[in-house]
Design a protein around this motif. Structure first.
Motif, PDB file in Angstrom:
ATOM      1  N   TYR A 111       7.300  -3.474  91.053  1.00  0.00           N
ATOM      2  CA  TYR A 111       6.047  -3.570  90.307  1.00  0.00           C
ATOM      3  C   TYR A 111       5.250  -2.259  90.340  1.00  0.00           C
ATOM      4  N   GLU A 112       5.469  -1.439  91.331  1.00  0.00           N
ATOM      5  CA  GLU A 112       4.821  -0.133  91.320  1.00  0.00           C
ATOM      6  C   GLU A 112       5.292   0.690  90.125  1.00  0.00           C
ATOM      7  N   GLU A 113       6.556   0.524  89.750  1.00  0.00           N
ATOM      8  CA  GLU A 113       7.066   1.215  88.564  1.00  0.00           C
ATOM      9  C   GLU A 113       6.463   0.613  87.289  1.00  0.00           C
ATOM     10  N   VAL A 114       6.279  -0.694  87.269  1.00  0.00           N
ATOM     11  CA  VAL A 114       5.627  -1.323  86.115  1.00  0.00           C
ATOM     12  C   VAL A 114       4.200  -0.802  85.979  1.00  0.00           C
ATOM     13  N   LEU A 115       3.515  -0.667  87.110  1.00  0.00           N
ATOM     14  CA  LEU A 115       2.150  -0.158  87.083  1.00  0.00           C
ATOM     15  C   LEU A 115       2.116   1.294  86.606  1.00  0.00           C
ATOM     16  N   ASP A 116       3.118   2.078  86.948  1.00  0.00           N
ATOM     17  CA  ASP A 116       3.217   3.433  86.415  1.00  0.00           C
ATOM     18  C   ASP A 116       3.219   3.410  84.889  1.00  0.00           C
ATOM     19  N   SER A 117       3.992   2.504  84.310  1.00  0.00           N
ATOM     20  CA  SER A 117       4.087   2.404  82.855  1.00  0.00           C
ATOM     21  C   SER A 117       2.759   1.994  82.242  1.00  0.00           C
ATOM     22  N   LEU A 118       2.103   0.997  82.827  1.00  0.00           N
ATOM     23  CA  LEU A 118       0.800   0.565  82.330  1.00  0.00           C
ATOM     24  C   LEU A 118      -0.210   1.702  82.400  1.00  0.00           C
ATOM     25  N   ALA A 119      -0.263   2.378  83.534  1.00  0.00           N
ATOM     26  CA  ALA A 119      -1.234   3.455  83.707  1.00  0.00           C
ATOM     27  C   ALA A 119      -0.997   4.572  82.701  1.00  0.00           C
ATOM     28  N   ALA A 120       0.266   4.907  82.468  1.00  0.00           N
ATOM     29  CA  ALA A 120       0.581   5.964  81.504  1.00  0.00           C
ATOM     30  C   ALA A 120       0.133   5.564  80.094  1.00  0.00           C
ATOM     31  N   ASP A 121       0.366   4.309  79.709  1.00  0.00           N
ATOM     32  CA  ASP A 121      -0.042   3.834  78.382  1.00  0.00           C
ATOM     33  C   ASP A 121      -1.559   3.891  78.220  1.00  0.00           C
ATOM     34  N   LEU A 122      -2.288   3.436  79.220  1.00  0.00           N
ATOM     35  CA  LEU A 122      -3.745   3.406  79.122  1.00  0.00           C
ATOM     36  C   LEU A 122      -4.339   4.810  79.155  1.00  0.00           C
ATOM     37  N   PHE A 123      -3.749   5.671  79.957  1.00  0.00           N
ATOM     38  CA  PHE A 123      -4.245   7.057  80.012  1.00  0.00           C
ATOM     39  C   PHE A 123      -4.015   7.758  78.673  1.00  0.00           C
ATOM     40  N   ALA A 124      -2.839   7.532  78.086  1.00  0.00           N
ATOM     41  CA  ALA A 124      -2.538   8.144  76.791  1.00  0.00           C
ATOM     42  C   ALA A 124      -3.476   7.645  75.703  1.00  0.00           C
ATOM     43  N   ALA A 125      -3.909   6.385  75.834  1.00  0.00           N
ATOM     44  CA  ALA A 125      -4.825   5.802  74.854  1.00  0.00           C
ATOM     45  C   ALA A 125      -6.274   6.148  75.124  1.00  0.00           C
ATOM     46  N   GLY A 126      -6.532   6.878  76.204  1.00  0.00           N
ATOM     47  CA  GLY A 126      -7.890   7.260  76.540  1.00  0.00           C
ATOM     48  C   GLY A 126      -8.731   6.154  77.138  1.00  0.00           C
ATOM     49  N   GLU A 127      -8.080   5.083  77.644  1.00  0.00           N
ATOM     50  CA  GLU A 127      -8.830   3.949  78.201  1.00  0.00           C
ATOM     51  C   GLU A 127      -9.176   4.146  79.669  1.00  0.00           C
ATOM     52  N   ILE A 128      -8.459   5.042  80.342  1.00  0.00           N
ATOM     53  CA  ILE A 128      -8.775   5.346  81.736  1.00  0.00           C
ATOM     54  C   ILE A 128      -8.781   6.861  81.901  1.00  0.00           C
ATOM     55  N   SER A 129      -9.537   7.337  82.895  1.00  0.00           N
ATOM     56  CA  SER A 129      -9.703   8.780  83.078  1.00  0.00           C
ATOM     57  C   SER A 129      -8.596   9.404  83.910  1.00  0.00           C
ATOM     58  N   SER A 130      -7.803   8.557  84.582  1.00  0.00           N
ATOM     59  CA  SER A 130      -6.722   9.032  85.442  1.00  0.00           C
ATOM     60  C   SER A 130      -5.703   7.911  85.563  1.00  0.00           C
ATOM     61  N   THR A 131      -4.464   8.269  85.904  1.00  0.00           N
ATOM     62  CA  THR A 131      -3.466   7.228  86.182  1.00  0.00           C
ATOM     63  C   THR A 131      -3.591   6.702  87.606  1.00  0.00           C
TER      64      THR A 131
ATOM     65  N   ASP B 182       6.715  -6.398  70.741  1.00  0.00           N
ATOM     66  CA  ASP B 182       6.609  -5.498  71.896  1.00  0.00           C
ATOM     67  C   ASP B 182       5.634  -6.006  72.947  1.00  0.00           C
ATOM     68  N   THR B 183       5.309  -7.305  72.926  1.00  0.00           N
ATOM     69  CA  THR B 183       4.460  -7.859  73.977  1.00  0.00           C
ATOM     70  C   THR B 183       5.088  -7.564  75.337  1.00  0.00           C
ATOM     71  N   PRO B 184       4.348  -6.935  76.251  1.00  0.00           N
ATOM     72  CA  PRO B 184       4.956  -6.554  77.530  1.00  0.00           C
ATOM     73  C   PRO B 184       5.260  -7.757  78.414  1.00  0.00           C
ATOM     74  N   CYS B 185       6.296  -7.653  79.206  1.00  0.00           N
ATOM     75  CA  CYS B 185       6.670  -8.650  80.212  1.00  0.00           C
ATOM     76  C   CYS B 185       7.673  -7.977  81.136  1.00  0.00           C
ATOM     77  N   TRP B 186       7.995  -8.637  82.255  1.00  0.00           N
ATOM     78  CA  TRP B 186       8.857  -7.993  83.243  1.00  0.00           C
ATOM     79  C   TRP B 186       9.866  -8.976  83.811  1.00  0.00           C
ATOM     80  N   PHE B 187      11.148  -8.573  83.784  1.00  0.00           N
ATOM     81  CA  PHE B 187      12.233  -9.409  84.284  1.00  0.00           C
ATOM     82  C   PHE B 187      13.207  -8.516  85.052  1.00  0.00           C
ATOM     83  N   GLY B 188      12.748  -8.008  86.194  1.00  0.00           N
ATOM     84  CA  GLY B 188      13.535  -7.062  86.965  1.00  0.00           C
ATOM     85  C   GLY B 188      14.423  -7.722  88.011  1.00  0.00           C
TER      86      GLY B 188
END
Length: 330
Positions: free
Chosen positions: A37-57, A94-100
């Motif tokens: 899940y830390e890798e999933v969070l990396d993906s979420l943080a990158a998406d939000l940072f790219a969209a300008g929704e957060i100031s840092s990952t 493309d609704t996100p979900c996780w099945f690792g």
């Protein structure tokens, strides 16, 4: 940890729930899930940072503080990124979900299935009524227009009440466990012992607030409520008609849990549009699913189908049974 003893089985039958300590090994079962899940969070943080929704990952923070900071700064919760299920409506391709693989390994951990087998038998199906629950401290969450945290305490309900009537005779078992210790202040489950003997209660829509669905407290013995704090590795098993909810997370760390269902193979899941799988079969072990890629593909195919239904307020596929206007809700 092996099968339950007779006293534990009898306690489950009598009270409608059972907490079993130390079933899952944190190092071999839970820690790999956290790493995944830390890798999933990396993906979420990158998406939000790219969209300008957060100031840092916030890449330097541990999972709990990091997800809390991201939810708080973006002003939204993003649990769908981590969930191993889909919404009932408005699904996109493309609704996100996780099945690792680590998640699947937790679903099918042998000690967990030994406990499940003790309660529903050896032919075990993984029911797709399943969710991951990540609840940051409520004081750090965004709030709704009426001031409530966007992820708060779970209202009173029965797991029988969230499936369609086709599953009324299904011997559905809930299995709940936490990734971190969950003391009372972190918002563990709360149950009403013996409430499973009262049958299915009415779940009122828009009760007690708009958008909620809850059993009114006058319909069960709320004064018998028992909180169930847990340590990582413990399991809580519940009968499908046990009335339960959760407390608020007033701690300073996240409350993170898996909420799973199992039923005997061949019984209706109450969630027909979603895929389950054979978790254990003594009769036909070759049918057991242990391939995470295959599991993921089954949900990706479901996501494509769901992207074409239940849109714009339509209900092509029903996922519930409750409607407005029941006398119990007046």
């Amino acid at each position: 940890m092996g099968a339950l003893n007779q006293a534990q089985v009898e306690q489950f039958r009598e009270l409608g729930y059972l907490k079993v300590e130390g079933v899952l090994d944190p190092a071999t079962c839970l820690d790999p899930v956290i790493a995944e899940y830390e890798e999933v969070l990396d993906s979420l943080a990158a998406d939000l940072f790219a969209a300008g929704e957060i100031s840092s990952t916030w890449a330097g923070l541990p999972f709990g503080p990091r997800v809390t900071r991201i939810y708080s700064e973006s002003g939204r919760v993003h649990n769908q990124y981590f969930d191993f299920s889909l919404p009932f409506a408005g699904v996109k391709e493309d609704t996100p979900c996780w099945f690792g693989p680590a998640v699947l390994a937790a679903f099918t951990a042998e000690p967990l299935l030994d406990v499940v087998e003790s309660l529903i038998g050896p032919e075990i199906y993984s029911n797709p009524v399943q969710h991951v629950r990540i609840k940051p401290p409520e004081r750090e969450l965004p709030t709704t227009p009426d001031g409530r945290p966007v992820i708060g305490a779970t209202g009173w309900h029965q797991d029988h009440g969230v499936v369609t009537p086709e599953a009324d005779d299904t011997d559905m078992l809930t299995v709940w466990f936490s990734l971190y210790d969950t003391p009372v202040e972190a918002g563990p489950l709360k149950v009403v012992p013996g409430s499973h003997r009262g049958g299915l209660r009415t779940h009122c829509l828009n009760h007690p607030v708009p958008g909620a669905r809850e059993i009114p407290e006058r319909l069960f013995e709320v004064d018998r409520t028992v909180p169930l704090p847990t340590r990582r590795g413990d399991l809580i098993c519940m009968h499908r008609q046990t009335v339960h909810g959760s407390l608020s997370n007033v701690s300073d760390r996240i409350r993170w849990s898996f909420d799973l269902r199992y039923n005997p193979i061949g019984q209706h899941t109450g969630r027909e549009a979603f895929p389950g799988f054979v978790a254990r079969s003594r009769k036909a072990p070759h049918l057991e699913l242990r391939d995470a890629d295959r599991w993921r593909r089954s949900w990706e195919q479901t996501r494509l189908r769901m992207a074409r239904v239940n849109r714009d307020g339509q209900t092509d596929i029903p996922f519930g049974r409750w409607t407005e206007g029941h006398p119990d809700c007046a």
